[in-house]
Design a protein around this motif. Structure first.
Motif, PDB file in Angstrom:
ATOM      1  N   LEU A   1      -0.204 -89.436 -46.322  1.00 31.98           N
ATOM      2  CA  LEU A   1      -1.660 -89.357 -46.475  1.00 31.98           C
ATOM      3  C   LEU A   1      -2.334 -89.221 -45.114  1.00 31.98           C
ATOM      4  CD1 LEU A   1      -2.290 -92.032 -49.261  1.00 31.98           C
ATOM      5  CD2 LEU A   1      -2.139 -89.548 -49.497  1.00 31.98           C
ATOM      6  N   LYS A   2      -1.816 -89.926 -44.109  1.00 33.51           N
ATOM      7  CA  LYS A   2      -2.364 -89.777 -42.759  1.00 33.51           C
ATOM      8  C   LYS A   2      -2.117 -88.374 -42.231  1.00 33.51           C
ATOM      9  CE  LYS A   2      -2.043 -94.626 -41.349  1.00 33.51           C
ATOM     10  NZ  LYS A   2      -1.438 -95.600 -40.407  1.00 33.51           N
ATOM     11  N   ASP A   3      -0.923 -87.822 -42.511  1.00 34.40           N
ATOM     12  CA  ASP A   3      -0.654 -86.440 -42.102  1.00 34.40           C
ATOM     13  C   ASP A   3      -1.623 -85.472 -42.779  1.00 34.40           C
ATOM     14  OD1 ASP A   3       1.431 -87.389 -40.593  1.00 34.40           O
ATOM     15  OD2 ASP A   3       2.961 -86.969 -42.107  1.00 34.40           O
ATOM     16  N   LEU A   4      -1.925 -85.730 -44.048  1.00 32.26           N
ATOM     17  CA  LEU A   4      -2.871 -84.883 -44.771  1.00 32.26           C
ATOM     18  C   LEU A   4      -4.265 -84.980 -44.165  1.00 32.26           C
ATOM     19  CD1 LEU A   4      -3.598 -83.066 -47.188  1.00 32.26           C
ATOM     20  CD2 LEU A   4      -3.876 -85.146 -48.548  1.00 32.26           C
TER      21      LEU A   4
ATOM     22  N   PRO B   1     -11.497-104.401 -49.508  1.00 34.60           N
ATOM     23  CA  PRO B   1     -11.093-103.752 -48.250  1.00 34.60           C
ATOM     24  C   PRO B   1     -11.287-102.243 -48.345  1.00 34.60           C
ATOM     25  CG  PRO B   1      -9.417-105.313 -49.007  1.00 34.60           C
ATOM     26  CD  PRO B   1     -10.397-105.152 -50.133  1.00 34.60           C
ATOM     27  N   ARG B   2     -11.539-101.596 -47.216  1.00 38.92           N
ATOM     28  CA  ARG B   2     -11.839-100.168 -47.218  1.00 38.92           C
ATOM     29  C   ARG B   2     -10.586 -99.310 -47.311  1.00 38.92           C
ATOM     30  NH1 ARG B   2     -16.804 -98.638 -46.331  1.00 38.92           N
ATOM     31  NH2 ARG B   2     -16.091 -96.568 -45.729  1.00 38.92           N
ATOM     32  N   SER B   3      -9.505 -99.729 -46.684  1.00 40.29           N
ATOM     33  CA  SER B   3      -8.303 -98.893 -46.676  1.00 40.29           C
ATOM     34  C   SER B   3      -7.491 -99.121 -47.947  1.00 40.29           C
ATOM     35  CB  SER B   3      -7.446 -99.204 -45.454  1.00 40.29           C
ATOM     36  OG  SER B   3      -6.883-100.498 -45.559  1.00 40.29           O
ATOM     37  N   LEU B   4      -6.777 -98.070 -48.361  1.00 44.46           N
ATOM     38  CA  LEU B   4      -5.906 -98.162 -49.533  1.00 44.46           C
ATOM     39  C   LEU B   4      -4.777 -99.150 -49.289  1.00 44.46           C
ATOM     40  CD1 LEU B   4      -5.167 -97.073 -52.343  1.00 44.46           C
ATOM     41  CD2 LEU B   4      -3.869 -95.262 -51.217  1.00 44.46           C
TER      42      LEU B   4
END
Length: 447
Positions: free
Chosen positions: A188-191, A11-14
């Motif tokens: 991580l999304k905020d980053l 899968p691509r997402s962590l």
């Protein structure tokens, strides 16, 4: 062309990768646990039950064998005995994938029981409406088949419950891992969002540093990086503005000195050439000033994009450069008028200088964005050069014959477009030439 990745199946997402890893680990753990349960816990229980059951069968067989024939047949009849085996007895009971554990325990029990009995005492399993174990015993020297009740150990009553409980615990572990990963992914999304703001030329809000140690370290490093970039940007802008301003002072004095030193009626060609050079220097300085500013301090105000383009087209028409216009209905939205005018003027000037013919501007909306395309029918430019032109001090191969530029024009356009949350792209125009496409968001609240 890059080689295909060896991890294409991942899968691509962590988040998805961690959940997949957690599910695989839980599945492996459950598989190992079931293997230990079956072979080291359940199998010994079944073997003991088979051994006890075989003792019961051998005792029954020996008792029936020594009884008088009439009494032995009567006792066998009370046990449901019959001289012939039922037709639906299975030498090898059928497998049942749905009830795997029940089938496995049945097979283990039958094999263990047969191994503890004499060879002439056969064991058969009957399937159908009800499952029963048939055993061949001897009454007065003749074979007789009787059905005996099964023990609970052969029915796998507890293993199904254990399996259901294990699956439930595995799902609970996967859900817990999913919630934990969501909590980790939020900073991580905020980053990522803050990094996109930086790439768009904006100043992002400082990231919080009160989370887990690893995330806090990344956020702190990012905040330090953005502060360093803002300081470097401010220093660069101040340096460019200062240099341009300081050069203009002696340049103005030089103009005045030339006007006073050269008498009227002198070599007009020399005077015109000198003034042309001075104008050239002044233009370059203005471009440096424009690049240093690019409108960051200008306040956005609602405006009509089509009206602004029409005004500029009329101004260029007065200078002998006609632009064909095609406007779509674009709602009023907020933008920095002076900066956006500078953006459009640079693109239109480039179209005039490098395209010369087929000057055309069209507008349209695409989703929540307004689009402006400044087109020409010039010789065009190679695709490999398009992105390079947006870098400061870059000039295309078709600009070598034109003097007076610094390579900052498109860099200024790029910065102004990003300042508005938009973008600048280039593409070949159908039929020849080039299109410079600017996309501006309609619903963005500019800071």
């Amino acid at each position: 062309m890059t080689a295909p990745s060896r991890t294409w199946f991942l899968p691509r997402s962590l988040l998805a990768r961690n959940i997949a890893l957690l599910v695989v680990l839980v599945a492996l753990t459950q598989a190992c646990s079931f293997t230990v349960l079956l072979h080291y816990v359940q199998r010994p229980r079944i073997d003991r039950a088979a051994l006890i059951f075989s003792d019961y069968v051998k005792t029954l067989d020996s008792v029936l064998a020594i009884m008088p024939p009439a009494e032995g047949r009567a006792a066998a009849a009370r046990l449901g005995g019959q001289t012939r085996a039922p037709d639906d007895l299975d030498v090898e009971p059928p497998r049942n994938a749905v009830r795997f554990f029940r089938t496995w325990q049945r097979d283990v029990f039958v094999r263990a029981l047969q191994s503890h009995l004499p060879p002439e005492t056969l064991v058969r399993w009957q399937t159908g409406d009800g499952e029963r174990l048939w055993i061949r015993v001897h009454v007065a020297g003749e074979p007789c088949w009787i059905a005996l009740p099964m023990t609970e150990d052969a029915q796998a009553s507890g293993i199904t419950t254990t399996l259901a409980l294990s699956v439930g615990l595995a799902l609970l572990a996967a859900l817990t891992g999913y919630l934990i990963q969501l909590h980790i992914n939020r900073p991580l999304k905020d980053l990522a969002r803050a990094a996109r703001h930086v790439s768009a030329g904006e100043a992002p809000v400082a990231l919080p540093t009160d989370g887990p140690t690893e995330i806090a370290q990344v956020s702190t490093a990012f905040n330090q990086m953005t502060q360093a970039l803002q300081q470097a940007e401010a220093t660069r802008a101040l340096m460019l503005a200062g240099v341009s301003h300081d050069i203009r002072t002696p340049l103005t004095k030089l103009r005045l000195a030339m006007a006073m030193a050269i008498p009227r009626g002198a070599d007009d060609t020399f005077v015109a050439s000198a003034e042309s050079y001075l104008d050239h220097i002044d233009t370059i300085l203005q471009q440096f000033m424009d690049y240093a500013g690019s409108g960051e301090r200008e306040v956005p105000v609602p405006g009509d994009l089509n009206a602004l383009i029409g005004q500029l087209a009329a101004d260029f028409a007065g200078l002998g450069h006609e632009f064909e216009l095609s406007f779509a209905d674009i709602p009023v939205f907020s933008y920095r008028p002076v900066s956006l005018m500078r953006l459009l003027m640079n693109l239109m000037q480039n179209a005039i200088v490098y395209g010369q013919t087929g000057l055309f501007i069209r507008t349209w909306t695409e989703g929540d964005a307004a689009c402006v395309a400044v087109c020409d029918r010039g010789s065009g430019i190679a695709a490999a050069e398009l992105e390079k032109l947006k870098a400061p001090f870059s000039r295309g191969t078709n600009a070598r014959g034109h003097s007076g530029g610094t390579g900052l024009g498109l860099a200024i356009v790029e910065r102004i477009a990003r300042l508005h949350g938009g973008s600048l792209t280039f593409r070949a125009r159908e039929g020849g030439g080039l299109e410079a496409l600017v996309t501006l968001p309609l619903n963005r609240h500019s800071s």
